[in-house]
Design a protein around this motif. Structure first.
Motif, mmCIF file in Angstrom:
data_model
loop_
_atom_site.group_PDB
_atom_site.id
_atom_site.type_symbol
_atom_site.label_atom_id
_atom_site.label_comp_id
_atom_site.label_asym_id
_atom_site.label_seq_id
_atom_site.Cartn_x
_atom_site.Cartn_y
_atom_site.Cartn_z
ATOM 1 N N ILE A 135 0.841 -1.204 0.000
ATOM 2 C CA ILE A 135 0.000 0.000 0.000
ATOM 3 C C ILE A 135 0.874 1.251 0.000
ATOM 4 O O ILE A 135 0.649 2.189 -0.763
ATOM 5 C CB ILE A 135 -0.943 -0.013 1.224
ATOM 6 C CG1 ILE A 135 -1.900 -1.201 1.127
ATOM 7 C CG2 ILE A 135 -1.713 1.304 1.337
ATOM 8 C CD1 ILE A 135 -2.627 -1.513 2.421
ATOM 9 N N VAL A 136 1.901 1.235 0.845
ATOM 10 C CA VAL A 136 2.767 2.405 0.952
ATOM 11 C C VAL A 136 3.467 2.662 -0.381
ATOM 12 O O VAL A 136 3.540 3.799 -0.864
ATOM 13 C CB VAL A 136 3.771 2.248 2.114
ATOM 14 C CG1 VAL A 136 4.826 3.342 2.084
ATOM 15 C CG2 VAL A 136 3.036 2.253 3.443
ATOM 16 N N ARG A 137 3.929 1.581 -1.014
ATOM 17 C CA ARG A 137 4.595 1.751 -2.318
ATOM 18 C C ARG A 137 3.633 2.334 -3.345
ATOM 19 O O ARG A 137 3.979 3.195 -4.144
ATOM 20 C CB ARG A 137 5.162 0.413 -2.814
ATOM 21 C CG ARG A 137 6.662 0.311 -2.553
ATOM 22 C CD ARG A 137 7.242 -0.953 -3.120
ATOM 23 N NE ARG A 137 6.920 -2.082 -2.255
ATOM 24 C CZ ARG A 137 6.281 -3.188 -2.636
ATOM 25 N NH1 ARG A 137 5.885 -3.342 -3.877
ATOM 26 N NH2 ARG A 137 6.023 -4.157 -1.784
ATOM 27 N N ASP A 186 -1.418 1.980 12.485
ATOM 28 C CA ASP A 186 -0.050 1.856 11.970
ATOM 29 C C ASP A 186 0.018 2.249 10.497
ATOM 30 O O ASP A 186 0.952 2.916 10.056
ATOM 31 C CB ASP A 186 0.437 0.405 12.122
ATOM 32 C CG ASP A 186 0.354 -0.039 13.558
ATOM 33 O OD1 ASP A 186 1.226 0.353 14.343
ATOM 34 O OD2 ASP A 186 -0.620 -0.745 13.910
ATOM 35 N N LEU A 187 -0.988 1.814 9.752
ATOM 36 C CA LEU A 187 -0.991 2.153 8.326
ATOM 37 C C LEU A 187 -1.156 3.664 8.133
ATOM 38 O O LEU A 187 -0.500 4.265 7.272
ATOM 39 C CB LEU A 187 -2.121 1.395 7.609
ATOM 40 C CG LEU A 187 -2.200 1.645 6.108
ATOM 41 C CD1 LEU A 187 -0.953 1.160 5.383
ATOM 42 C CD2 LEU A 187 -3.435 0.969 5.497
ATOM 43 N N ASP A 226 0.981 8.630 6.207
ATOM 44 C CA ASP A 226 1.233 10.038 6.549
ATOM 45 C C ASP A 226 2.710 10.390 6.338
ATOM 46 O O ASP A 226 3.041 11.514 5.981
ATOM 47 C CB ASP A 226 0.824 10.283 8.006
ATOM 48 C CG ASP A 226 1.162 11.686 8.487
ATOM 49 O OD1 ASP A 226 0.407 12.611 8.143
ATOM 50 O OD2 ASP A 226 2.181 11.855 9.177
ATOM 51 N N ALA A 227 3.566 9.400 6.553
ATOM 52 C CA ALA A 227 5.010 9.656 6.442
ATOM 53 C C ALA A 227 5.469 9.785 4.984
ATOM 54 O O ALA A 227 6.602 10.178 4.729
ATOM 55 C CB ALA A 227 5.777 8.531 7.135
ATOM 56 N N HIS A 238 -10.116 4.075 20.258
ATOM 57 C CA HIS A 238 -9.507 5.342 20.660
ATOM 58 C C HIS A 238 -8.117 5.466 20.050
ATOM 59 O O HIS A 238 -7.673 6.551 19.718
ATOM 60 C CB HIS A 238 -9.454 5.447 22.186
ATOM 61 C CG HIS A 238 -10.799 5.722 22.789
ATOM 62 N ND1 HIS A 238 -10.979 6.103 24.084
ATOM 63 C CD2 HIS A 238 -12.052 5.690 22.251
ATOM 64 C CE1 HIS A 238 -12.279 6.284 24.321
ATOM 65 N NE2 HIS A 238 -12.940 6.029 23.227
ATOM 66 N N GLU A 239 -7.442 4.330 19.875
ATOM 67 C CA GLU A 239 -6.091 4.383 19.290
ATOM 68 C C GLU A 239 -6.152 4.965 17.870
ATOM 69 O O GLU A 239 -5.332 5.807 17.499
ATOM 70 C CB GLU A 239 -5.462 2.980 19.263
ATOM 71 C CG GLU A 239 -3.998 3.037 18.886
ATOM 72 C CD GLU A 239 -3.463 1.740 18.305
ATOM 73 O OE1 GLU A 239 -4.212 0.730 18.256
ATOM 74 O OE2 GLU A 239 -2.287 1.748 17.869
ATOM 75 N N ILE A 240 -7.137 4.520 17.103
ATOM 76 C CA ILE A 240 -7.253 5.052 15.731
ATOM 77 C C ILE A 240 -7.582 6.543 15.782
ATOM 78 O O ILE A 240 -6.992 7.361 15.066
ATOM 79 C CB ILE A 240 -8.321 4.282 14.915
ATOM 80 C CG1 ILE A 240 -7.876 2.827 14.701
ATOM 81 C CG2 ILE A 240 -8.583 4.969 13.573
ATOM 82 C CD1 ILE A 240 -8.905 1.950 13.987
#
Ligand code: SAH
Ligand code: SF4
Length: 454
Positions: free
Chosen positions: A196-198, A233-234, A239-240, A259-261
């Motif tokens: 996905i990141v790629r 995490d994704l 975002d990075a 809540h983490e999301i």
């Protein structure tokens, strides 16, 4: 038609791997964003082997219809479109007519009998099947699934590809009693994070600035993959990626809206202040019979927490009216909930029984006129709420990502996903522009560009 920005992906990649072959494709799509993403993928595959898009089916050498069956009305439209293409198919018998999307089931005999003029039915997860009618695709040596092409549907003329959809999880593990999606899209399958990141990196190098991660239950991302990671995490990984200015995701399920999301969204530069969280009904008994696995309180708590953590966040939800057995009192619970919470956008649907689902075995006992009345009642409520909420935006300045121009006016969306039309003489397609709001309506805002663009 000339090549679209869709193909101008990476500097090292040629526009298409096979030269133009003079052939044209026509794609017709209805349904959710996942279908739009799938259609964009089919378009990209065909462009890779030299086809060009046409907006006119008469000029096409191949026609692809991407279908939706989530409600009867959608299914009827697909059937109507297929029937209307029968004439074209008689005139051009050599032109492949292809049907994909949720109308296609594994057992295709019934479909074949009903639409004998269709050459190929393919399951939306099985893109390689297209080779049966486009043999050139077999000439591409690498895996078609790896094509980095989940681009914003270049449907309307002049639309830009600055905004892209990226499916991250397919299928759904819930079994809401009214819903056909799990039967047509199967169990949850998350795509690997690196893939996905790629893909996002390649999109950004092709000009994309806004990325929307897609899934039927997008916030269940990662649960089926080895390791302990999930959507949060994704979100951090996407975002990075330098150049991702805006990050969105839909559709979330309240049960997994942790809540983490929410905390992660709140802390990320690109994550937009917008939450898409379908509630479907405001009555706990109806929610139970819908098999939604949460209560009204849980949904409300998630919205309240999001508002606490992200100032100015906008909220969208989905509602079904006239579910089997829904009494007027139960409907009024939905009314009261929406009135209390004040969503910025509500997607309203009248219940439609879908063969094969659990609720289709129950009597569809809310008469059509009553479903219609409930639908209208909520529409009026929402109009009042949006009038008030948008009214408060008068005189404010919002960052708008410019997606197109119509009737001399630019249009685009705020980070909160509100549609804005505005006047500005500059060339702004694909730019982020600060717009001062000079007029409001319940459905969109009107304004003028200020000096600042990026
Ligand atoms: N995964 C999402 C919704 C997917 S279907 C969720 O969990 O909410 C998209 C929307 O279509 C749903 O939100 C629902 O409002 C509507 N829908 C689905 N099945 C329906 C049916 N049988 N009748 C009417 N509306 C339906
Ligand atoms: Fe359908 Fe429910 Fe899955 Fe959404 S969560 S796709 S409504 S079964």
């Amino acid at each position: 038609m000339s090549s679209r920005p869709v193909i101008a992906l990476t500097p090292h990649q040629s526009p298409s791997r096979l030269p133009p072959n003079g052939k044209h494709f026509f794609i017709w799509t209805i349904g959710c964003q996942m279908n739009e993403a799938d259609s964009a993928k089919v378009a990209a595959m065909l462009q890779e082997v030299g086809y060009q898009r046409t907006e006119n089916e008469q000029d096409a050498d191949i026609v692809v219809l991407n279908s939706c069956v989530v409600r009867q009305a959608a299914e009827d439209k697909v059937a109507g479109k297929l029937n209307s293409l029968a004439r074209l198919k008689r005139q051009k018998p050599e032109m492949p007519l292809v049907l994909t999307g949720c109308m296609v089931t594994r057992q295709q005999e019934a479909l074949r009998a009903r639409f004998p003029h269709v050459d190929l039915f393919f399951d939306p997860s099985d893109f390689d099947k297209l080779e049966a009618v486009v043999p050139e695709l077999a000439e591409l040596e690498d895996d078609l699934a790896a094509l980095p092409h989940y681009y914003q549907p270049e449907t309307s003329a002049g639309a830009s590809s600055v905004s892209a959809f990226v499916p991250i999880i397919y299928g759904c593990n819930f079994l809401c009693s009214y819903c056909i999606v799990p039967y047509r899209r199967g169990k949850e399958r998350s795509r690997p994070m690196e893939e996905i990141v790629r893909e996002v990196e390649r999109m950004v190098s092709g000009g994309v600035r806004e990325v929307t991660l897609l899934g039927q239950t997008v916030n269940a991302y990662g649960h089926d993959l080895p390791g302990q990671f999930g959507l949060a995490d994704l979100l951090r990984a996407v975002d990075a990626v330098a150049g991702v200015e805006r990050l969105r995701f839909l559709t979330s399920h309240p049960k997994y809206m942790s809540h983490e999301i929410i905390d992660t969204m709140a802390g990320l530069r690109s994550a937009c202040e917008h939450m898409n969280l379908p509630v479907q009904a405001g009555d706990n008994e109806v929610l139970r019979r819908m098999r939604r696995t949460y209560t009204r309180d849980l949904w409300q708590e998630r919205i309240a927490y999001t508002r606490e953590r992200m100032e100015g966040v906008t909220v969208a939800t989905d509602i079904i009216v006239g579910f089997p057995g829904e009494t007027d009192e139960q409907f009024m619970q939905t009314h009261e909930l929406l009135d209390e919470v004040g969503c910025d956008k509500v997607h309203l649907a009248m219940y439609s029984p879908r063969p094969g689902t659990l609720s289709a075995r129950w009597e569809d006992d809310v008469p059509h006129e009553e479903k219609h009345r409930r639908h209208q009642t909520l529409e009026h409520l929402q109009e009042r709420i949006c009038t008030e909420q948008n009214g408060r935006r008068l005189g404010e300045t919002y960052e708008v990502l410019v997606e197109g121009k119509a009737k001399g006016r630019w249009s685009g969306r705020t980070r909160g996903n509100t549609l804005v039309h505005f006047d500005d003489d500059r060339a702004l397609l694909g730019k982020l522009v600060d717009v001062r709001i000079t007029r409001t309506t319940p459905w969109f805002l009107i304004g003028e560009g200020t000096g600042t663009t990026r």
